[in-house]
Enzyme design. Sequence first.
Site, PDB file in Angstrom:
ATOM      1  N   ARG A 119      50.043  28.496  40.568  1.00  0.00           N
ATOM      2  CA  ARG A 119      49.064  28.433  41.652  1.00  0.00           C
ATOM      3  C   ARG A 119      48.343  27.093  41.713  1.00  0.00           C
ATOM      4  O   ARG A 119      47.912  26.677  42.791  1.00  0.00           O
ATOM      5  CB  ARG A 119      48.064  29.592  41.520  1.00  0.00           C
ATOM      6  CG  ARG A 119      48.677  30.910  41.938  1.00  0.00           C
ATOM      7  CD  ARG A 119      47.732  32.085  41.833  1.00  0.00           C
ATOM      8  NE  ARG A 119      48.391  33.271  42.367  1.00  0.00           N
ATOM      9  CZ  ARG A 119      48.011  34.523  42.130  1.00  0.00           C
ATOM     10  NH1 ARG A 119      46.960  34.753  41.357  1.00  0.00           N
ATOM     11  NH2 ARG A 119      48.669  35.534  42.656  1.00  0.00           N
TER      12      ARG A 119
ATOM     13  N   ASP B 286      41.895  35.528  39.798  1.00  0.00           N
ATOM     14  CA  ASP B 286      42.782  35.817  40.931  1.00  0.00           C
ATOM     15  C   ASP B 286      42.262  35.252  42.248  1.00  0.00           C
ATOM     16  O   ASP B 286      42.983  35.234  43.244  1.00  0.00           O
ATOM     17  CB  ASP B 286      42.984  37.329  41.075  1.00  0.00           C
ATOM     18  CG  ASP B 286      43.955  37.885  40.051  1.00  0.00           C
ATOM     19  OD1 ASP B 286      44.772  37.111  39.526  1.00  0.00           O
ATOM     20  OD2 ASP B 286      43.873  39.091  39.757  1.00  0.00           O
TER      21      ASP B 286
ATOM     22  N   GLN C  53      45.217  42.108  31.195  1.00  0.00           N
ATOM     23  CA  GLN C  53      46.505  42.799  31.118  1.00  0.00           C
ATOM     24  C   GLN C  53      46.931  43.005  29.668  1.00  0.00           C
ATOM     25  O   GLN C  53      47.411  44.078  29.299  1.00  0.00           O
ATOM     26  CB  GLN C  53      47.561  42.022  31.895  1.00  0.00           C
ATOM     27  CG  GLN C  53      47.331  42.026  33.390  1.00  0.00           C
ATOM     28  CD  GLN C  53      48.393  41.252  34.152  1.00  0.00           C
ATOM     29  OE1 GLN C  53      49.343  40.724  33.579  1.00  0.00           O
ATOM     30  NE2 GLN C  53      48.233  41.173  35.456  1.00  0.00           N
TER      31      GLN C  53
ATOM     32  N   ARG D 172      45.889  51.446  37.326  1.00  0.00           N
ATOM     33  CA  ARG D 172      45.396  52.199  36.169  1.00  0.00           C
ATOM     34  C   ARG D 172      45.180  53.672  36.492  1.00  0.00           C
ATOM     35  O   ARG D 172      45.384  54.535  35.636  1.00  0.00           O
ATOM     36  CB  ARG D 172      44.114  51.545  35.659  1.00  0.00           C
ATOM     37  CG  ARG D 172      44.379  50.190  34.966  1.00  0.00           C
ATOM     38  CD  ARG D 172      43.151  49.306  34.937  1.00  0.00           C
ATOM     39  NE  ARG D 172      43.332  48.092  34.133  1.00  0.00           N
ATOM     40  CZ  ARG D 172      43.955  46.990  34.570  1.00  0.00           C
ATOM     41  NH1 ARG D 172      44.463  46.957  35.786  1.00  0.00           N
ATOM     42  NH2 ARG D 172      44.079  45.929  33.781  1.00  0.00           N
TER      43      ARG D 172
END
Length: 444
Positions: free
Chosen positions: A357, A326, A180, A37
Site C-alpha cells: 500500500r 487499514d 490477526q 469473528r
Amino acid sequence: MQPIEEVSQDTMAFVVAPGGALRGRLRVPGDKSISHRAIILGALAEGITQITGFLEGEDTLATLQAFRDLGVSIEGPEGGRVKIHGVGLQGLRAPEEPLYLGNSGTSVRLLAGLFAGQSFDVILRGDESLSRRPMRRVCDPLARMGAFIETTAQGTPPLHIHGGQSLYGIEYAMPMASAQVKSSLLLAGLYASGRTCVVEPAPTRDHSERMLAGFGYPVEREGAKVCIQGGGTLHGTVVEIPADISSAAFFMVGAAIGKGSDVLLEHVGINPTRTGIIDILRRMGAEIEIKETGVVGGEPVAAIRVRASRLHGINIPEDLVPLAIDEFPALFIAAACAEGETVLAGAGELRVKESDRIQVMADGLQALGISAQPTADGIIIQGGELQGGEVHSHGDHRCAMAFAMASLVAKGPIIIRDCANVATSFPGFLELACGAGLAIRHGK
C-alpha cells in the site's frame, strides 16, 4: 449529484469526474473484522447465535462458506442477518476439499490458529494476492504451541495444517503489533492445555477479546498481555455488528477535503483500538464531531459528523499507527490535500497488505501530480494540487476507494484501474458514493 452516464459494464475500473461535495446521512456496511469473528465463534459455540449487521462482502462470505464446508448449519445472510447453529469446539467435520478463502488474509490467519487444534487436516488456499501474503508471523508461534503447518518455501499460502496435534499454552511476545496474529493464537488457545498469553508491543484491535467474553469465554487482560485458559465452552448469543470505521474512513476523508461537504456517518463502531483515523484527522485540522454514542454487543458506537476543513500536514505519531493501519490509504489522500508535509513512519505492515500500500499509493499520488516519497516503513507526502489522471489500485480495495475520494478536489477526471476487489469489504460502495455526491461510475 447524479452519476455520469454509464458507458461500460467493465467492473475492473472506476471513472470519477472532478469536483462535487459529500452530503447527507450515510450508513456504511458492517464491520469486517467483527463479522469474521462472529461467524467463527458462532460456529464453535454451543447453541444458536443470531447476527445482525453482518457484512455481506466477499471476504466475510469466504469465512462463512468455510464453516458450511466444515459441517456447520448457517442460515442467511439475508439483509445482514445470519443464524448459526453452533457445533461446539469439537464439532467441526473434515472438509472434503481445500478451503478457498479468496482475498481474505484475516480468514487464513485466524483459521490457521483454529485448525491447528483440530483432529483432521485442512488446506487453506486463496487467490493470487492472498498467495503472496506472509504467513510465518502466525505459523511460527503456532508451531511453538505444537502445531504442524506447512507453507510454500516463501512462507505463503496455501497452508497445509495437520490435525491430531497436541497443543499447549505459551506466552508469546509479538515482535510486531498484529490483531490477526493475536487472534489466531487465542483461537488455538481454546484447544491448548494450560494458559495461552499474547503480549502486544502496542495496542491492536481487541474485537476477539470482547467477543470471546460475549460468548461467555473468560478472557484475562493484564496490561499489554491477554490470556485465555484452554478447555472452556462458548455459548451461542446475539451479536449486533456496527458499521465499519474502516469503510467510514473514506467518507470521513472525502468530507474533510471536499469543499462544502457535510456528512453524518451512522452507527459506526468506535472501538478505542480502531479510532486512529479520527485522532489523526483531528490533528490535521479536520472538523469531526462524535455524537449519538452508545454500546452494542460490547462495542462502542456513535454517529460521526465530518465537515469540510482546511487540513495541514503533520508527523503522524507512531503510537497511532496500529490504531489506523487499514485507514492509511484514505489518510494519504488527506495528506495530499493538506498544506505542508505529512510524514508517516513505523508502518512497514502496509507493505504486506492486499498490495504494497505504501508503493501503490505513492505511485498513484505521483501520477496525480503530488510529491509522495515512499520510505522503508512509511511515506513523506507534500500537499499540493491533485490533477486528473490514471492510477492503478493493483487489486487493493482500499487503495481504489481512497483514489475515488481524491476526485473531490482533483482538476480533472481520475481513472482507477483494477477495482473488482472493492466488493471484498464494501459491497455497494459505488451506489453509496454516488448518492452522497461523488460522480463515479464503472468504466473501461
